[in-house]
Write an enzyme that holds these catalytic residues in place. Structure first.
Site, short mmCIF file in Angstrom:
data_model
loop_
_atom_site.label_atom_id
_atom_site.label_comp_id
_atom_site.label_asym_id
_atom_site.label_seq_id
_atom_site.Cartn_x
_atom_site.Cartn_y
_atom_site.Cartn_z
N GLU A 110 1.56 12.55 5.95
CA GLU A 110 0.74 12.44 4.74
C GLU A 110 1.37 13.12 3.53
O GLU A 110 1.27 12.63 2.40
CB GLU A 110 -0.64 13.04 5.01
CG GLU A 110 -1.63 12.85 3.88
CD GLU A 110 -2.98 13.45 4.21
OE1 GLU A 110 -3.76 13.66 3.28
OE2 GLU A 110 -3.24 13.71 5.40
N ASP A 111 2.05 14.26 3.75
CA ASP A 111 2.50 15.08 2.64
C ASP A 111 4.00 14.99 2.36
O ASP A 111 4.49 15.63 1.43
CB ASP A 111 2.14 16.55 2.90
CG ASP A 111 0.64 16.79 2.82
OD1 ASP A 111 -0.07 15.88 2.37
OD2 ASP A 111 0.18 17.87 3.23
#
Length: 763
Positions: A110-111
């Site tokens: 996600e990051d």
């Protein structure tokens, strides 16, 4: 996981790191077990899919460390501290190497720029599956936070159904985020704590992970009820010395009596109640703190089940038992696997609550599913008893598949209701235990067994007696459902069923049985809104396919059917369709920064000039006036005139304007909007201040929304600061206060909009 902004992480995309490991100065505190893993893995080792547990842990940590390098949390700490803390929690509850590795890696997809395929190539399919299960949905544009929350919960429950270990990573992630919640803004703290109390703490309880449940509840309680939390904390602390002395005497007496009875190896300890449990009991029973007698309790841990019952006999012989307080969860375990004997006795002039269990039962009570490491290899229950324990999860997943397209608020409400622990335990004709919510009926029982049993339920025998389907079930009832192939659900059942599962199954049966009519009705609704011309091409276009996916439906026919029976609203479908069409157009257009768009808009706009046609405001006939820029009044609002000094005419203010309050009464002039004015289409300037997540295209999305509503924007300014939300000041032209409220509501519901407020021009 929390949103990136909620976690305070600065997102950066970096090239994939080389695997290093071995001795290295990571400049952060590491748990001893992780330091040992790193020391035992040779430097430069870069095996793909390592099978050695220490190598897997060392390589996954190093990979996460390199990818999160430069990212920080809201507290200012390096972001890697969070994945390390999550992995440490998972190790404490006995997680396997794959589960702990997923703790290190749970945020990298996600990051950072890493994909699930790259995770699998480096660490194997098992780790990939766990990481994907806790990664929020990407590539879908949500219209508001509720929609995003609902969709990510759906994804998590589906992942749990294939590998129950996913939820261990999710709960550890949430627990550490709750421990460090103080670094976030107060409104975010409240939102995250509410979600924790309503969903994650009950989920931990359903899975029997008492250690996580108690801490999650107390941490959420501290944020949501800070005054009550401090009061109970102080009460518990002030009486601790007396309570500990009283318990110590009771413990010594019990140990001596147990030894005298020949029950060796018992561990008798005091057990303080957690703060949220005390507060909940005070609220439930409407009692003050001093009236709650089981603030402290005892736990007796024995070597065998037989010794549990022998210890119970000794306890009741030593102290007077309180009638009605004995519960045998050993003979009749809770659905989450919890086992203990519960009783309450009068000890030293004060009642004391006592739990009696074996060491194995205590381990299960603390760690729940994590204590059953049948899940270490495959992640799924291995035998029939374990499968039965998670029937609620299977039914929850089946129900959400059938309830696809349901309103997101309704879905979240149903999930919160369904996660709470059962309170009524009844038996099937074969003697199997079924847990239900208090107030459940035979129909709830039938749908808990299987949807087809519920759909063909005709009658019920309770304890061998024919009873009405509306009869509430009681603890210990033997329930036998009478079915018929010609029977089908009745809408009347919705008036007395108690469980969300039963309600949704009844509704779903009616939806499926009238599918063709619902499809035609849904198509007619869209024709009325969008027109017949070009509707067929829209229905089979890419934009409608994405709308269907966002509504959790398989195809357009399902979407039309859901629209026909009210599962989704015409407003939801058309708004999402217009949004998807805008996104398609935006994808083909070159990116324009928010600042450039605001500058070009300002250069090509002029403030509207006043018109002399008609009389929009009564009480000013023949007088010069202007609208106050401090409050920007709109038709429909209560207004007042203020005579300006220096022959500058009349200034019109809203009646609640702070500047008007400072104007002497003798200079105030009563005026009102003319409801019969010929200038009913005239627009007036209004200033809005919008706080948003800083991303490319957010201003364009807002302006497109306003354009769709045929609202002119005369000025737009954007202010940004590193690590903070962006601020957008818009001057728009509106015709009434009702249009203002509608516009504010539409903007507030958009993705990435944090706050919106009305301000004065130039504020």
């Amino acid at each position: 996981m929390l949103e990136a902004a909620d976690r305070g992480v600065c997102i950066a995309t970096a090239p994939l790191p080389e695997k290093s490991c071995g001795p290295c100065n990571y400049n952060i505190p590491l748990p001893e077990w992780l330091e040992n893993c790193l020391a035992n893995v040779p430097a430069g080792r870069g095996d793909s899919c390592p099978t050695d547990p220490e190598a897997l842990l060392a390589l996954s940590f190093d990979f996460a460390y390199q990818l999160h390098s430069g990212q920080v949390r809201a507290s200012g700490e390096p972001y890697i501290i969070h994945p390390v803390a999550v992995a440490d929690l998972l190790r404490d509850i006995g997680g396997s190497a794959a589960v702990i590795a997923a703790g290190f890696l749970h945020d990298v997809v996600e990051d950072t720029g890493v994909t699930p395929n790259e995770i699998e190539a480096r660490f194997g399919a098992e780790v990939r599956g766990l990481v994907e299960g806790v990664t929020k949905l990407g590539g879908i544009h949500f219209t508001n936070r509720t929609e995003a929350q609902a969709e990510n919960l759906r994804k998590m429950f589906l992942a749990m159904a294939s590998d129950i270990r996913v939820v261990l990573v999710k709960l550890a992630d949430r627990l550490h985020n709750m421990r460090t919640l103080g670094a976030l803004q107060p409104d975010k703290q409240v939102r995250i704590a509410t979600e924790t109390r309503d969903i994650y703490a009950p989920l931990a309880n359903r899975l029997g992970i008492g250690r996580f449940k108690w801490e999650l509840e107390d941490l959420a309680f501290k944020v949501l009820e800070p005054l009550s939390f401090r009061e109970i904390q102080q009460e518990v602390a002030s009486k601790r010395s007396d309570r500990e002395d009283r318990l110590a005497t009771t413990v010594q007496l019990l140990k001596s009596r147990l030894d005298a009875a020949g029950i060796k190896g018992c561990d008798v300890v005091g057990r303080p109640k957690h703060l949220y449990g005390i507060w909940s009991k005070m609220q439930r029973q409407q009692k003050a703190f001093h009236e709650i007698y089981d603030v402290a309790a005892l736990r007796i841990v024995t070597s065998s089940v037989e010794n549990c019952y022998r210890a119970l006999a000794v306890l009741h012989d030593t102290f007077r038992p309180i009638p009605g307080r004995f519960k045998d969860y050993i003979g009749l375990p809770k659905p989450n696997g919890y086992q203990s004997l519960h009783t309450a006795v009068i000890g030293r002039h004060r009642p004391i609550e006592v739990q009696i269990r074996t060491a194995d039962m205590h381990h299960v009570a603390e760690y729940g599913i994590a204590a059953h490491w049948k899940y270490k290899e495959g992640g799924s229950p291995a035998d029939g008893d374990e499968m039965a324990r998670f029937n609620w999860l299977r039914q929850l997943v089946d129900w959400q598949k059938e309830a696809a397209g349901e309103d997101h608020n309704d879905y979240l409400k149903s999930i919160k209701e369904d996660l709470f622990d059962e309170e009524v335990f009844v038996f099937t004709p074969k003697g199997d235990v079924v847990g239900l919510r208090k107030g459940s009926t035979a129909v709830d029982f039938a749908y808990r067994i299987h949807s087809e049993v519920g759909n063909h339920c005709q009658g019920v025998r309770i304890n061998d007696r024919l009873c009405n389907l509306t009869t509430p079930l009681q603890n210990g009832d033997f329930v036998q459902i009478v079915t018929s192939k010609n029977a089908h659900p009745s809408l009347d059942w919705l008036n007395f069923v108690a469980t969300p599962t039963a309600r949704e199954r009844i509704r779903q049966w009616y939806k499926r049985s009238h599918r063709d009519q619902n499809i035609l009705r849904g198509k007619e609704i869209l024709e009325r809104e969008l027109g017949r011309d070009g509707l067929e091409s829209l229905l089979h276009g890419e934009a409608m396919a994405r709308v269907t996916k966002r509504c959790n439906l398989a195809n357009v026919d399902d979407l039309l059917a859901a629209l026909g029976f009210g599962g989704v609203t015409q407003h939801q479908v058309t708004n999402r369709l217009r949004e998807e069409l805008r996104l398609q157009e935006a994808a083909a257009a070159p990116e324009v920064s928010n600042e450039e768009l605001a500058k070009s808009l300002s250069e090509h706009s002029d403030l509207p000039s006043g018109s002399t046609n008609g009389i929009p405001i009564l009480g000013l006939e023949g007088l010069e006036y202007r609208l106050g820029g401090c409050c920007c009044p709109l038709p429909g609002e209560v207004i007042m005139g203020a005579v300006a000094l220096g022959n500058h005419g009349i200034t019109i203010h809203r009646q609640d304007c702070s500047n008007l309050a400072q104007t002497p009464a003798e200079r105030r002039l009563p005026v009102r909007w003319n409801p019969n004015s010929s200038e009913h289409r005239r627009t007036y300037p209004t200033q809005l201040r919008i706080e948003v997540l800083d991303r490319v295209g957010i201003l364009k999305d807002i302006l497109t929304q306003l354009s769709d509503s045929r609202i002119n924007v005369s000025d737009a300014r954007v202010r940004t600061a590193f690590g903070k939300p962006a601020r957008i000041d818009l001057r728009i032209e509106l015709s009434s206060c009702s249009q203002l409220q509608t516009t504010i509501g539409q903007i507030r519901s958009m993705a990435d909009v944090l706050n919106i407020a009305r301000t004065g021009i130039g504020a």
